[in-house]
Design an enzyme around this catalytic site. Structure first.
Site, PDB file in Angstrom:
ATOM      1  N   ASN A   9     116.970 -43.922  19.178  1.00 29.74           N
ATOM      2  CA  ASN A   9     116.216 -42.673  19.131  1.00 29.74           C
ATOM      3  C   ASN A   9     117.034 -41.642  19.906  1.00 29.74           C
ATOM      4  OD1 ASN A   9     114.423 -40.571  19.334  1.00 29.74           O
ATOM      5  ND2 ASN A   9     112.964 -41.655  20.651  1.00 29.74           N
ATOM      6  N   TRP A  10     117.701 -40.783  19.160  1.00 28.80           N
ATOM      7  CA  TRP A  10     118.617 -39.842  19.813  1.00 28.80           C
ATOM      8  C   TRP A  10     117.878 -38.707  20.522  1.00 28.80           C
ATOM      9  CZ3 TRP A  10     123.394 -38.652  16.173  1.00 28.80           C
ATOM     10  CH2 TRP A  10     124.118 -39.839  15.986  1.00 28.80           C
ATOM     11  N   LYS A  11     116.585 -38.557  20.224  1.00 25.79           N
ATOM     12  CA  LYS A  11     115.795 -37.445  20.778  1.00 25.79           C
ATOM     13  C   LYS A  11     116.508 -36.115  20.470  1.00 25.79           C
ATOM     14  CE  LYS A  11     113.832 -40.676  23.990  1.00 25.79           C
ATOM     15  NZ  LYS A  11     113.193 -40.934  25.259  1.00 25.79           N
ATOM     16  N   GLU A  96     106.540 -38.758  23.781  1.00 28.25           N
ATOM     17  CA  GLU A  96     106.954 -37.378  24.072  1.00 28.25           C
ATOM     18  C   GLU A  96     106.274 -36.400  23.117  1.00 28.25           C
ATOM     19  OE1 GLU A  96     111.158 -38.190  23.958  1.00 28.25           O
ATOM     20  OE2 GLU A  96     110.965 -39.323  25.822  1.00 28.25           O
ATOM     21  N   GLY A 172     113.214 -43.529  29.865  1.00 28.84           N
ATOM     22  CA  GLY A 172     114.168 -42.624  30.496  1.00 28.84           C
ATOM     23  C   GLY A 172     114.184 -42.693  32.011  1.00 28.84           C
ATOM     24  N   SER A 212     114.089 -47.771  28.578  1.00 32.78           N
ATOM     25  CA  SER A 212     115.257 -48.138  29.381  1.00 32.78           C
ATOM     26  C   SER A 212     115.931 -49.447  28.947  1.00 32.78           C
ATOM     27  CB  SER A 212     114.898 -48.166  30.872  1.00 32.78           C
ATOM     28  OG  SER A 212     114.443 -46.893  31.294  1.00 32.78           O
ATOM     29  N   GLY A 233     116.571 -45.288  23.559  1.00 34.83           N
ATOM     30  CA  GLY A 233     116.802 -43.855  23.716  1.00 34.83           C
ATOM     31  C   GLY A 233     118.179 -43.581  24.289  1.00 34.83           C
ATOM     32  N   GLY A 234     118.232 -43.343  25.596  1.00 37.98           N
ATOM     33  CA  GLY A 234     119.475 -42.955  26.278  1.00 37.98           C
ATOM     34  C   GLY A 234     120.698 -43.782  25.899  1.00 37.98           C
TER      35      GLY A 234
HETATM   36  P1  PGA Z   1     114.939 -44.709  26.787  1.00 35.49           P
HETATM   37  O1  PGA Z   1     113.987 -44.095  25.667  1.00 35.49           O
HETATM   38  O2  PGA Z   1     115.647 -45.884  26.182  1.00 35.49           O
HETATM   39  O3  PGA Z   1     115.887 -43.602  27.143  1.00 35.49           O
HETATM   40  O4  PGA Z   1     114.067 -45.116  27.925  1.00 35.49           O
HETATM   41  C1  PGA Z   1     113.293 -44.901  24.776  1.00 35.49           C
HETATM   42  C2  PGA Z   1     112.456 -44.075  23.840  1.00 35.49           C
HETATM   43  O5  PGA Z   1     111.815 -43.114  24.299  1.00 35.49           O
HETATM   44  O6  PGA Z   1     112.394 -44.332  22.628  1.00 35.49           O
END
Ligand code: PGA
Length: 247
Positions: A9-11, A96, A172, A212, A233-234
């Site tokens: 998930n690149w956001k 989010e 995150g 995370s 995500g990250g």
């Molecule tokens: P993260 O995000 O791996 O940066 O914690 C995960 C997500 O929100 O899908």
């Protein structure tokens, strides 16, 4: 046997040019023999990403969609627009979006129905806040989210969706749920699907953990009985994603 599915998930990261560059860096290393791999990129990156992914088995995903077909909805993107660009997976109800954009279970439910109707696979997100966990209402909360989001969707469709359990306090923050905490909730999600849609749907639905996830914790988390991969995500914005996929 459920096939694992790992989605990035690149956001709100990467311009179209940067997206194509990142895919070039990642795609050579990613092994899609054992796992399904999805990249959920920003809307504007979808077309260059589709181009860069040609000839690979990596699937393209979107991070959101609107639930109407077309019309006066300034700024929104419809399911058929995504479909035409080669999108196969769509994230719905990420925390989010719930927090910053007011997405309710009812909206998420409408989105899920549209995503399914257009032949794409929803990645339905759910998860509790830290205070909900501390209050001991995690399971009730998640069951409610799942029930609300899946309302009116047939068991035959439910069995093909992906559910991502993402504790909000772990997103995150570098604070991952332990593999036991993640397994506990993912097991309960499967149980909730079983109560609502029967054994077959509950055994086929794929449940990811997110929050995370990184190259050092992925293997332990993904080894759990009810965890069928991750929403990352990250770490999906770096070469580390290759290590996570090839865990
Ligand atoms: P993260 O995000 O791996 O940066 O914690 C995960 C997500 O929100 O899908």
């Amino acid at each position: 046997m459920r096939k694992k599915i790992i989605a990035g998930n690149w956001k709100m990261n990467k311009t179209p040019k940067e997206a194509a560059e990142l895919i070039e860096t990642l795609k050579g290393g990613i092994n899609t023999n054992m796992v399904d791999v999805v990249l959920c990129v920003p809307y504007i990156d979808i077309i260059p990403a589709a181009e860069a992914l040609k000839g690979t088995n990596i699937s393209l995903g979107a991070q959101n969609v609107y639930f109407e077909e077309s019309g006066a909805y300034t700024g929104e993107v419809s399911p058929s627009m995504l479909k035409e660009c080669g999108v196969e997976y769509v994230i719905a109800g990420h925390s989010e979006r719930r927090e910053y954009f007011g997405e309710t279970d009812e909206i998420v439910n409408k989105k899920l129905k549209k995503i399914i109707e257009h032949g794409m696979t929803p990645i339905l997100c759910c998860g509790e806040t830290l205070s909900q966990r501390e209050l001991g209402v995690t399971i009730e909360w998640i069951r409610m989210q799942i029930k609300g989001a899946l309302n009116g969707i047939a068991a035959d469709d439910v069995k093909n969706i992906v559910i991502a359990y993402e504790p909000i306090w772990a997103i995150g923050t570098g604070k991952t749920a332990t593999s036991d905490q993640a397994q506990e909730v993912c097991g309960q999600i499967r149980q909730a699907v079983r109560e609502l849609y029967g054994r077959e749907a509950s055994q086929s639905v794929r449940i990811q953990y997110g929050g995370s996830v990184n190259a050092s914790n992925a293997a332990e988390i993904f080894a759990k009985e009810d965890i069928d991969g991750g929403l990352v995500g990250g770490a999906s914005l770096k070469e580390e994603f290759v290590k996570i996929v090839n865990y």
